[in-house]
Design an enzyme around this catalytic site. Structure first.
Site, short mmCIF file in Angstrom:
data_model
loop_
_atom_site.label_atom_id
_atom_site.label_comp_id
_atom_site.label_asym_id
_atom_site.label_seq_id
_atom_site.Cartn_x
_atom_site.Cartn_y
_atom_site.Cartn_z
CE LYS A 179 59.44 -35.68 1.66
NZ LYS A 179 60.32 -36.44 2.52
NE ARG A 180 51.58 -32.43 8.47
CZ ARG A 180 50.96 -32.32 9.64
NH1 ARG A 180 50.55 -33.39 10.30
NH2 ARG A 180 50.70 -31.14 10.16
CB THR A 208 60.14 -43.16 8.03
OG1 THR A 208 59.12 -42.18 8.23
CG2 THR A 208 60.95 -43.30 9.29
CE LYS A 222 56.74 -45.23 6.17
NZ LYS A 222 55.97 -44.10 6.73
O1 NBY Z 1 60.04 -37.98 13.12
C1 NBY Z 1 59.74 -36.76 12.45
C2 NBY Z 1 61.01 -36.21 11.84
O2 NBY Z 1 60.74 -34.96 11.23
C3 NBY Z 1 61.50 -37.21 10.81
O3 NBY Z 1 62.72 -36.77 10.28
C4 NBY Z 1 61.69 -38.57 11.47
O4 NBY Z 1 61.96 -39.53 10.50
C5 NBY Z 1 60.42 -38.98 12.21
C6 NBY Z 1 60.60 -40.26 12.98
O5 NBY Z 1 61.76 -40.23 13.75
N1 NBY Z 1 59.12 -35.85 13.38
C7 NBY Z 1 57.79 -35.80 13.47
O6 NBY Z 1 57.06 -36.47 12.75
N2 NBY Z 1 57.30 -34.98 14.42
C8 NBY Z 1 55.99 -34.83 14.70
O7 NBY Z 1 55.12 -35.38 14.05
C9 NBY Z 1 55.61 -33.95 15.83
C10 NBY Z 1 54.31 -34.01 16.27
C11 NBY Z 1 53.90 -33.20 17.33
C12 NBY Z 1 54.79 -32.34 17.91
C13 NBY Z 1 56.10 -32.28 17.47
C14 NBY Z 1 56.50 -33.09 16.42
N3 NBY Z 1 54.38 -31.52 18.95
O8 NBY Z 1 55.21 -30.93 19.66
O9 NBY Z 1 53.18 -31.39 19.20
#
Ligand code: NBY
Length: 830
Positions: A557-558, A665, A669
């Site tokens: 994950k990240r 998610t 998987k």
């Molecule tokens: O979204 C993730 C959540 O951390 C995770 O818990 C969840 O399962 C998933 C889908 O709902 N959030 C996420 O991936 N967020 C980002 O990638 C993201 C990207 C860009 C920015 C903020 C958040 N941004 O502001 O630029």
């Protein structure tokens, strides 16, 4: 070869003969190569075009049906779509993989080598972008009319390399050799303005008029990628916008001789879709980011209005034909943009425009982290989008008027609910704009939705409780089971038929087989084989040899402190020192596999990556360990590499601080591929545990409530270190140079952060984690019981298909029905 094929067969047939003919046509006429000089990449391209033509047939039928029936459609607005490679997925969805493999074989080509050629479109950071891609797959598979709208970034998420254990970022040049999956649509281009001023005037008829005069225009040109459903003749569009300089503007400068100015203008315009911001949590205040958001949102809304006006002459029912799902607040400026388009461009009165707008949008929140909630400074927003700021302030004035009427005298509440944050420098709260401008607000797992209602958006819940929903995330079983894990899929299909692929709840039929020793043996044969595949990849990519017999303990994950990869590391160190104390200790052999990217500016996350590699170097090379523990960092985690890793995991690490991971998610998987989870009661882990049964899930750590009370009571991580000999040795060794070739400074920021602050309660959950890990090790010793649990995990994961999520959205939020394309010409019958 038979050469009497019809055009429909050439572009739609899937017999081996037709496929060979189409492939060779494409090699000649699209790729412009003759067989003797064609490279593997040319072959990949020719096959990609062959496959695209077949989806194109489905799309033409779907689109004409949508047009004729004037259906209600979903528009999914997302700044990110993390699609992953198309070819394999499209072959699976079109049900033509074996014919294609055969056709290639007859031409002397190996399909797997062609698949390996594809450069994946990494147009997203992580979960949020990948969720959008899973939803596109499910929307098409469920035959829901939908368009995905986003940005065609020239450079997607960076490629990660490791140099001396450190992450190094490399530019992702995914478009370098062309993209066979997209269709450029120069005829679908919109103008997007920036800057300038707003002029207010009263026209000759006495009407008050507002005119926004931007000082810069950028063009957005559409590029379409077709998304075909699984086993159905439906395909939908993913329409991505590319920024282009507006030509007329160039010429003005050119004509006055300012050539350099004209070029700079062009560069500045085209920069808008140049690169994806690599942060997976909000980065405040970057003007280019706001430009990106407004750019694609405006293009999408203008496109929807264009499509709508093909069939209708007035916009009063726009919200009946389209509903717009906002993937987080990144497209939330769309609320103000739709108001502007309706009022300024289509002369609609405010009240009607507002009615349409707030019945059009629905908002999904993906984070509770306060620092990740988007805010744009009023000053910056006003400079870039003066008319939108004006509209936002008017929306806010009316909104607060309603609030004050409802809660007279409650000024604190009004200021909490305001779209404008007044403390410090004034800023627009994008989540508030999204809430006020939407008919629906949802979180992505039950716990997350509850915390939204009770905490982060509590005042909005008081105000409009009927807007709030939960839609728990899901993932597509087509990519993450069928494509990624063909062995397991074949075993499942052999046992219960192939109905599970479109109806994942059917996996329940595997439950009785968990008690069947012969089936368990087959299950283990599959797991062993995919672990061998992964072991080979790990060897190739890292030089580390890992034992497929060991427990594959996977955290992919990240990198983020709240996801606590460093908690995993502390457990590794605890096992390591246990072995150092007693090399004869009975430890279950484990392979710890990590993968993931850190935001380039996130120093602590990058230091954790370095630490994993440093610990790996010591542990892997220690003869006392003797191969019983292996630590490997698989570089450049992306969709393609994920497809290698997910199937091979025995244990899935989902160890975020309770209350911090909105859903997760990857947890789904991994579990769908037969991994058991060690996890906190956070995000969707809670629902996964409920579904698979607590006896098949290793749960540990504090609950959200316990975290809150510890925080309130005053958390002192240092005392935990002092009171726990295991922990205090680990912390000591992290700073004494053991893992840093004598450098006592390298890991100091990390160690001190844990000792003195530990904002994500790593140390507080350490004992509970290690204890649970002991149970994991013991459980893995009994392979029969472990296999039983693995089968039950898969059997009970049907709920976490993205098909279920999309059905939930359709039923509870969008009110959209499935449509069968008519007049289709394909092997799929309606
Ligand atoms: O979204 C993730 C959540 O951390 C995770 O818990 C969840 O399962 C998933 C889908 O709902 N959030 C996420 O991936 N967020 C980002 O990638 C993201 C990207 C860009 C920015 C903020 C958040 N941004 O502001 O630029």
């Amino acid at each position: 070869m038979n050469d009497t094929f019809t055009s429909n067969e050439i572009h739609g047939g899937t017999s081996t003969e037709v496929l060979k003919r189409s492939f060779l046509d494409n090699l000649s006429y699209r790729q412009a190569k003759f067989p003797a000089v064609a490279t593997t990449y040319d072959h990949y391209m020719a096959l990609a075009y062959t496959v695209r033509d077949r989806i194109m047939q489905h799309w033409l039928q779907s689109a004409s049906t949508y047009y004729e029936q004037s259906v209600r459609s979903l528009c999914y607005l997302s700044a990110e779509f993390l699609l992953g490679p198309h070819l394999g997925n499209n072959l699976v969805n079109l049900g033509m993989e074996s014919e294609t493999r055969q056709a290639m074989l007859e031409l002397g080509l190996d399909l797997d080598r062609l698949l390996a050629e594809e450069e994946e479109p990494g147009l997203g950071n992580g979960g949020l972008g990948r969720l959008a891609a899973c939803y596109l797959d499910s929307l098409a598979s469920l035959q829901i009319p939908a368009i995905g709208y986003g940005i065609r970034y020239e450079f997607g998420i960076f490629d990660q390399e490791l140099k001396d254990g450190w992450q190094v970022e490399r530019t992702d040049k995914w478009l370098r050799y062309g993209n066979p999956w997209e269709v450029a649509r120069p005829e679908i281009t919109f103008t997007v303005g920036f800057g300038g001023s707003v002029r207010e005037q009263v026209d000759s008829a006495g009407n008050y008029q507002v005119e926004w005069v931007p000082d810069r225009h950028v063009m957005g040109m559409a590029y379409d990628t077709l998304i075909g459903g699984y086993g159905v003749p439906t395909a939908n569009l993913l329409r991505l916008w590319q920024a282009q300089a507006s030509e007329s503007f160039d010429f003005q400068l050119f004509n006055v001789g300012d050539y350099q100015g004209a070029v700079l203008e062009k560069i500045a315009s085209e920069n808008i879709s140049k690169v994806l911001y690599p942060n997976d949590e909000a980065l405040q205040g970057k003007v280019l980011r706001l430009q990106q958001q407004y750019f694609f949102t405006s293009c999408a809304l203008q496109d929807m209005i264009r499509i709508y006006l093909q069939r209708s002459s007035q916009l009063g029912n726009l919200h009946e034909k389209f509903t717009v799902q906002l993937n987080d607040t990144h497209p939330a400026i769309g609320v103000a943009e739709l108001m502007r388009l309706l009022i300024d461009q289509h002369a609609m009165p405010w009240e009607l425009a507002w009615e349409i707008t707030r019945r059009t949008f629905a908002y999904t929140n993906h984070t509770l982290l306060p620092e990740a909630l988007e805010r744009w400074s009023v000053e910056l927003l006003g400079r870039l989008l003066p008319r939108h700021l004006q509209i936002i302030l008017e929306i806010n004035r009316r909104h607060l008027e309603g609030v004050r009427k409802r809660y007279p005298g409650d000024e604190e509440r009004a200021s909490r609910l305001s779209l404008i944050e007044e403390q410090g420098s004034r800023a627009v709260r994008m989540a508030h704009l999204a809430c006020v401008g939407s008919y629906s607000i949802n979180g992505v797992a039950e716990l997350h939705s509850r915390l939204l209602r009770d905490e982060v958006l509590r005042d909005f819940h008081d105000l409009t409780p009927e807007k709030f929903h939960n839609v728990t995330n899901g993932v597509t079983p087509r990519r993450f089971m069928l494509l990624a894990n063909p062995r397991l899929s074949a075993l499942i299909t052999h046992a219960i038929g192939d109905g599970w692929i479109r109806d994942l709840d059917q996996l329940h039929r595997l439950e009785p087989l968990a008690d069947d020793a012969a089936f368990r043996a087959e299950w283990r044969v599959v797991k062993r084989a995919v672990k061998e595949d992964l072991a080979e990849k790990v060897q190739q990519r890292t030089g580390i040899s890992v034992d497929p017999e060991s427990l594959f303990d996977v955290q992919v994950k990240r990198f983020h402190e709240y996801k606590r990869q460093h908690l995993n590391l502390l457990h590794i160190l605890s096992l390591y020192f246990q072995i150092k104390d007693n090399p004869a200790a009975d430890v279950t052999p484990r392979t710890f596999l990590f993968a993931g990217k850190a935001a380039p500016g996130y120093q602590m996350a990058k230091l954790i990556i370095k630490l994993i590699n440093s610990v790996g170097e010591v542990v892997n090379g220690d003869s006392d360990v003797n191969g019983r523990l292996r630590v490997a960092f698989f570089p450049d985690f992306n969709v393609k590499n994920g497809q290698w890793i997910y199937p091979a995991a025995d244990l899935s690490e989902q160890i975020s601080t309770a209350g911090k991971e909105a859903s997760g998610t990857g947890n789904m998987k991994l579990s769908m591929n037969g991994a058991l989870t060690i996890g906190t009661l956070d995000g969707a882990n809670i629902e996964i545990r409920d579904h698979v049964g607590p006896e098949n899930f290793f749960c540990f750590g504090m609950t959200v409530e316990e975290v809150a009370s510890l925080q309130a009571a005053g958390y002192d991580p240092g005392s935990l270190v002092r009171d726990n000999a295991d922990l205090s040795r680990i912390m000591h060794r992290l700073s004494d140079g053991t893992f840093s070739r004598g450098d006592t400074e390298l890991f100091r920021p990390l160690v001190e952060n844990l000792q003195y602050h530990d904002p994500f309660f790593v140390l507080a959950d350490f004992s509970s984690y290690v204890e649970r890990q002991r149970e994991v090790s013991a459980a893995f010793q009994d392979r029969e019981v472990w296999t039983q649990k693995s089968i039950l995990n898969v059997a009970r994961m049907g709920h976490f298909s993205s098909d279920r999520s999309i059905r939930d959205y359709c039923r509870e939020i969008w009110q959209i029905d499935a449509i069968q394309p008519n007049g289709f010409n394909s092997k799929f019958k309606p």
